[in-house]
Design a protein around this motif. Structure first.
Motif, mmCIF file in Angstrom:
data_model
loop_
_atom_site.group_PDB
_atom_site.id
_atom_site.type_symbol
_atom_site.label_atom_id
_atom_site.label_comp_id
_atom_site.label_asym_id
_atom_site.label_seq_id
_atom_site.Cartn_x
_atom_site.Cartn_y
_atom_site.Cartn_z
ATOM 1 N N LYS A 34 -14.000 -57.754 44.118
ATOM 2 C CA LYS A 34 -13.133 -57.134 43.114
ATOM 3 C C LYS A 34 -13.337 -57.737 41.723
ATOM 4 C CE LYS A 34 -11.379 -55.179 46.749
ATOM 5 N NZ LYS A 34 -11.658 -53.763 47.092
ATOM 6 N N VAL A 35 -14.155 -58.784 41.647
ATOM 7 C CA VAL A 35 -14.396 -59.480 40.371
ATOM 8 C C VAL A 35 -15.702 -58.967 39.755
ATOM 9 C CG1 VAL A 35 -14.846 -61.737 39.322
ATOM 10 C CG2 VAL A 35 -13.126 -61.513 41.111
ATOM 11 N N LYS A 36 -15.690 -58.765 38.464
ATOM 12 C CA LYS A 36 -16.872 -58.270 37.751
ATOM 13 C C LYS A 36 -18.021 -59.279 37.833
ATOM 14 C CE LYS A 36 -14.043 -55.766 34.361
ATOM 15 N NZ LYS A 36 -13.624 -55.698 32.946
ATOM 16 N N PRO A 37 -19.260 -58.820 37.703
ATOM 17 C CA PRO A 37 -20.392 -59.755 37.635
ATOM 18 C C PRO A 37 -20.170 -60.777 36.519
ATOM 19 C CG PRO A 37 -21.177 -57.505 37.880
ATOM 20 C CD PRO A 37 -19.692 -57.410 37.661
ATOM 21 N N GLY A 38 -20.323 -62.053 36.841
ATOM 22 C CA GLY A 38 -20.073 -63.103 35.869
ATOM 23 C C GLY A 38 -18.623 -63.497 35.756
ATOM 24 N N GLY A 39 -17.746 -62.817 36.524
ATOM 25 C CA GLY A 39 -16.322 -63.114 36.493
ATOM 26 C C GLY A 39 -15.982 -64.392 37.247
ATOM 27 N N ILE A 40 -14.727 -64.790 37.129
ATOM 28 C CA ILE A 40 -14.272 -66.079 37.641
ATOM 29 C C ILE A 40 -13.211 -65.890 38.724
ATOM 30 C CG2 ILE A 40 -12.970 -68.189 37.064
ATOM 31 C CD1 ILE A 40 -15.692 -68.332 35.894
ATOM 32 N N MET A 41 -13.327 -66.680 39.792
ATOM 33 C CA MET A 41 -12.216 -66.848 40.730
ATOM 34 C C MET A 41 -11.750 -68.297 40.604
ATOM 35 S SD MET A 41 -12.867 -64.658 44.205
ATOM 36 C CE MET A 41 -14.309 -65.549 44.808
ATOM 37 N N ALA A 42 -10.515 -68.469 40.203
ATOM 38 C CA ALA A 42 -9.951 -69.805 40.013
ATOM 39 C C ALA A 42 -8.741 -69.971 40.918
ATOM 40 C CB ALA A 42 -9.566 -70.016 38.545
#
Length: 230
Positions: free
Chosen positions: A169-177
């Motif tokens: 569900k996160v865009k390419p280059g996105g972050i999961m924190a």
């Protein structure tokens, strides 16, 4: 004679209490070891940490997050960190996900969050999802979020599932924190599994740690990103 009987009774009572206490300590130690054995330990490799930056706290972490972004906070509680995210990052779209409804995370906190974000909810820039985190993931299309922040029950199993379900569900280059990148809460004797779940996910799915916070008085946060293929 009567006094001797009373003293003997006291000694027996103390011995019995000690036996019970010893059994309780032994049982708790066995339960802790059993839990420890249930949490896999996966070692990171150099490529998983070579771009990692240490930050003083999660306030600084928010300063690294993309502004005017599409964001989810998973595990909201009373919404204090939600307010900080909203002020510092100014999300274009902010999704607040939590079950609420329990003794600790009661509906009073849910109502407080709704009241604080009443105007944004009306404007549809904030949306509240009163649902289990792992079920909420199915409500979003792939590559939707710029970044997410996880702060739920901190167990290995839940964190593992949340990372796996929200990664697409996160865009390419996105972050999961996320929060509570530590071994556990020693006051309540609750063993976390965030570190192990994050490391396992990075190794299995080719992600890297990009930020770690180093608060001395608060649980540390992590941020991971998909390793870009050359």
């Amino acid at each position: 004679m009567k006094n001797e009987s009373i003293q003997q009774s006291k000694r027996i009572s103390k011995d019995q209490i000690k036996q019970v206490a010893d059994k309780v300590v032994q049982h708790l130690a066995q339960q802790r070891q059993l839990r420890e054995n249930q949490i896999p330990k996966v070692s990171l490799q150099p490529e998983h940490i070579e771009n990692c930056e240490l930050l003083l706290n999660r306030h600084q972490l928010l300063g690294k997050m993309k502004k005017n972004s599409i964001v989810a906070e998973i595990g909201v509680d009373e919404g204090k960190f939600s307010q900080l995210i909203h002020k510092k990052v100014k999300p274009q779209k902010f999704h607040l996900i939590d079950m609420w409804g329990s003794d600790r995370f009661h509906d009073g906190k849910f109502e407080a969050v709704k009241d604080y974000f009443a105007e944004e909810i009306k404007e549809e820039t904030v949306r509240i999802h009163k649902i289990m985190s792992t079920k909420a993931a199915h409500e979003f299309k792939e590559e939707y979020f710029d970044w997410i922040y996880i702060d739920t029950d901190h167990s290995y199993e839940t964190t593992r599932d949340e990372l796996q379900l929200f990664a697409p569900k996160v865009k390419p280059g996105g972050i999961m924190a996320g929060h509570d990148y530590r071994l556990g809460n020693w006051v309540s004797m609750y063993r976390y599994g965030v570190i192990e779940a994050v490391h396992e996910f990075c190794v299995n799915y080719n992600w890297e740690l990009v930020y770690l916070t180093v608060e001395p008085t608060e649980s540390q946060s992590f941020a991971i990103r998909k390793i870009q293929e050359e």
